[in-house]
Design a protein around this motif. Sequence first.
Motif, mmCIF file in Angstrom:
data_model
loop_
_atom_site.group_PDB
_atom_site.id
_atom_site.type_symbol
_atom_site.label_atom_id
_atom_site.label_comp_id
_atom_site.label_asym_id
_atom_site.label_seq_id
_atom_site.Cartn_x
_atom_site.Cartn_y
_atom_site.Cartn_z
ATOM 1 N N GLY B 38 9.499 47.097 -55.586
ATOM 2 C CA GLY B 38 9.264 47.866 -54.371
ATOM 3 C C GLY B 38 7.895 48.489 -54.260
ATOM 4 O O GLY B 38 7.612 49.173 -53.281
ATOM 5 N N THR B 39 7.030 48.257 -55.213
ATOM 6 C CA THR B 39 5.657 48.759 -55.089
ATOM 7 C C THR B 39 4.838 47.785 -54.246
ATOM 8 O O THR B 39 5.297 46.708 -53.910
ATOM 9 N N GLY B 40 3.618 48.171 -53.932
ATOM 10 C CA GLY B 40 2.745 47.304 -53.136
ATOM 11 C C GLY B 40 2.021 48.035 -52.030
ATOM 12 O O GLY B 40 1.168 47.444 -51.372
ATOM 13 N N ALA B 41 2.335 49.302 -51.814
ATOM 14 C CA ALA B 41 1.704 50.048 -50.725
ATOM 15 C C ALA B 41 0.182 50.128 -50.886
ATOM 16 O O ALA B 41 -0.550 50.194 -49.900
ATOM 17 N N ALA B 42 -0.288 50.104 -52.132
ATOM 18 C CA ALA B 42 -1.729 50.237 -52.364
ATOM 19 C C ALA B 42 -2.428 48.891 -52.475
ATOM 20 O O ALA B 42 -3.656 48.853 -52.570
ATOM 21 N N SER B 43 -1.673 47.791 -52.486
ATOM 22 C CA SER B 43 -2.319 46.512 -52.763
ATOM 23 C C SER B 43 -2.022 45.413 -51.753
ATOM 24 O O SER B 43 -2.732 44.421 -51.710
ATOM 25 N N THR B 44 -1.010 45.576 -50.917
ATOM 26 C CA THR B 44 -0.647 44.459 -50.048
ATOM 27 C C THR B 44 -1.643 44.255 -48.912
ATOM 28 O O THR B 44 -2.194 45.226 -48.366
ATOM 29 N N THR B 45 -1.857 42.996 -48.581
ATOM 30 C CA THR B 45 -2.611 42.640 -47.378
ATOM 31 C C THR B 45 -1.814 41.617 -46.571
ATOM 32 O O THR B 45 -2.348 40.969 -45.686
ATOM 33 N N ASP B 46 -0.558 41.476 -46.897
ATOM 34 C CA ASP B 46 0.294 40.457 -46.290
ATOM 35 C C ASP B 46 1.160 41.110 -45.209
ATOM 36 O O ASP B 46 1.079 42.310 -44.946
ATOM 37 N N TYR B 47 2.061 40.292 -44.610
ATOM 38 C CA TYR B 47 2.885 40.828 -43.521
ATOM 39 C C TYR B 47 3.833 41.921 -44.000
ATOM 40 O O TYR B 47 4.291 42.739 -43.198
ATOM 41 N N ASP B 48 4.138 41.957 -45.317
ATOM 42 C CA ASP B 48 5.035 43.004 -45.813
ATOM 43 C C ASP B 48 4.420 44.389 -45.651
ATOM 44 O O ASP B 48 5.108 45.406 -45.789
ATOM 45 N N ALA B 49 3.120 44.448 -45.309
ATOM 46 C CA ALA B 49 2.468 45.735 -45.048
ATOM 47 C C ALA B 49 3.109 46.458 -43.859
ATOM 48 O O ALA B 49 2.993 47.676 -43.744
ATOM 49 N N VAL B 50 3.771 45.737 -42.965
ATOM 50 C CA VAL B 50 4.402 46.413 -41.822
ATOM 51 C C VAL B 50 5.412 47.447 -42.300
ATOM 52 O O VAL B 50 5.655 48.442 -41.625
ATOM 53 N N TYR B 51 5.990 47.214 -43.479
ATOM 54 C CA TYR B 51 6.920 48.198 -44.039
ATOM 55 C C TYR B 51 6.274 48.992 -45.173
ATOM 56 O O TYR B 51 6.409 50.217 -45.240
#
Lengths: 436, 414
Positions: B38-51
Amino acid sequence: MKAAPAALALALAAAAPARANPADVYGFGARGQAMAGAQVAGADDTSAAYYNPALLAASPDIRIDVGYQQAHPRLTIDDRDTDVDSSRGLAIGLAVPGRLLGARLAIGAGLFLPDQHITRTRTLASGQPRFQLFDNRPQRLFLAANVATRLPHGVYLGAGIAYMSSTQGTVALDGVVGFPDPEVSQLDMAIDVDLKTIRYPQAGVAWEMLPWLTVGASYRGGFHLQIDQTFDITGDVGTPGFPPVVIDGSLHLRSQAQDLFQPAQLTGGAAARLTPRWTVAFDLAWHRWSTFENPAAHIELGLDLKQFQELVDIPPQEPLPLPHFHDIAIPRLGVEHTRGRTRWRAGYAYEPSPAPPQRGATNFIDNDKHTLALGAGVDRAGLGGIVLKPISFDVALGLTWLPERTHAKLIAADPVGDYRSAGVIITGSVTSRWRF
Amino acid sequence: MVRRVALAAALVAAMAAPSIASPLDLFGFGGRSPGLAGTGAASTTDYDAVYLNPAGLADTPRKRATVGGLAGDFRLELDGQPTATTSPRGLAIGGQVPMPLGGALKDRVGLGFGFYVPSEAINRARAPFPGTPTFVLLESRAFVVGLMVAVGVRVSPRWSVGVGVNSLAVLRGAIDVTIDGAGRITTQSEQRLLTRFAPIVGARWRRSATTDVALVVRAPSRSDYDITVTNDLGSTLPVTLPLIHIAGTAQYDPLMVVAEAAWRPLAGLTLTGHLAWHRWSAFPRPTVNAVTGNPPQPALDFHDTAVPRVSVEYSRPGLGGTVAARAGYAFLWSPAPDQTRRETLYDNDRHQLAAGVGLAWPGAAVPLHLDAWVQLHHLAYRRYQRDPDVVAPDRAHSTAGDIVVGGLTVGVDL
């Protein structure tokens, strides 16, 4: 037969508006609405997500369209307005093209989001008068996701899925049903209700047959919402804190109804750019209304009041009368005139009624429909150096006329009696179209 | 600054509290984040960034469309016996688009959208009779649709911000049981689905070439239902039924505040620490009293929780493209208090273990991105001793269990 004005007035007082896909009824986007929906070969924006998914691949630009549309019906029975609800909401479209294996591929989505609610389902008694195609059909969400590709020789293919939901479930109550005062009831509740997913397909094909001529066809699946609700009440009857009058009684009520019927639709058409300034589009659509069923509720009722069972008088549940709707063909004609950055549009459509005259127990009212639409659009060359491609602003105004129709009952004792139906619907929409 | 963030995180953790996931929060969203617990808020650049964090869309490199799915198995136990909990399955669709704008917004704006559609029901309201044991935060929470759109903007070389919305449905209506003109018993009903939007706001700060920090606020999202049932059966029934009010909350996600830091100490290696605060103290009742004669319902007394998550991701060239291996862990304290009285809204602390793998061929003729993940949630054993003055002492219960869930996504650059 003579009308029964009091009964009719009473029915109308309780009455209700009718239901359908808002895009089916009023169109999607200002350009399509101004051309009376003749868009299966001529859609040049994200409204293709509704009219023909194949055309989403026609443009190399990312496209975002945002608009607002509304419709105000004045539908009458014996010249009395039936207060059918207006329909209004946001119309939004997205198309994102790209390239895969050298071919253009586009994904796109279309959304009509009513202001008031996502959907409204409504179940009325079978004999209650209502404008079946307008009462509730426009009162729902339209949401479709599509993928499209451009093949060699000017051929486009597209397909997608549109979503809806229906309610199914059970509510159980257990405790004491108050008697003689029902307001002292003490009932615990358990609920198990699902909003079930409904998906229906849509697909389209278009072919740029000649540099000035495009032909297209689209298919949209039909569906209806099943509303299946069960109530179970178990327990004693009496006053809490006192010996019960009935011990372990029960009531079972199951109501199965359907709503928001959408017929399967097959549309073919052509768009011809007769001159650099004039475009003419023609569609012919077939709507399979013959599968429409009586939407009133089928009821199962069971009651166990033990020693007082003989006091129960549940009437026999007669089968619901058949509506006898039939398939219809709808011609649509649209024209567009381009002068510089300005476009003028007009359209006409004729939609015959799928409903027979309401001479029996049902009152699924519908009339033939003539729609005349006008519209205009203007292009602006970008925005402040940030939006680099043209932006379009479009408006449309339409008038749908329902010529008067008489429904003469076969039985003199009909509780509603004879009546006449007629009406007009005024529609309007604005759309801003952005390319990136 | 980092010290302050770390201190604040430590304080929150020390006050710690329970936490539970919800539909998207239960497993994560996308193909990468669930493999990172469930981490990724600091690293995502994909569509999952919408959440995860809409600010991540500002750095999205290419147009991409993604489709995927998940399937799980809920093995929840009550008093050592398995429960009949429906296992989730669903479809995920997403996309991101770097917006080709000019001027001051050139290469700074990205759009994204993401849908999660359960295969069985897009929303489920399920609540048993009071006193019937239920896993209140797990049994139906995986059955809700997620529709999200977001935009991210890079406001400076170090700062990005983003905003999005998640939408849920609210059900309102009325049902009247009556007799029609032909003497048939029938129902006249009107039910309306309304939209309720929950904003998601995020920011990302690039502290250095190797460290990113994110802060995300997700507003609470809830799906209520409220239907009134009346009857007008006249002399058909010798007993008059009361007005019945079917109302409650079908789905609820609390307000969440997420702080996360991603550190890349070596090329290809990313270490992430994540701390979220979930405001479960506002958790509403699943059902309200159906009739006015019922005694008032006591407060649920759920409490706020803090959720720590850690993850590691290592990527390197391989298989003609890029291969990434992922793993993560989260500890989710339960927000539910001991159920000593009539209520039996059970919940357990959960340990979440996650693993995933990602394969990408961005330069290929068909530029594919494949991501697969699996999670194991272990519910720590919990015993509920009831108050003998309210409930018979032999009505004690225990709960435990495991959840296994996995997913696969396929994305293609356009």
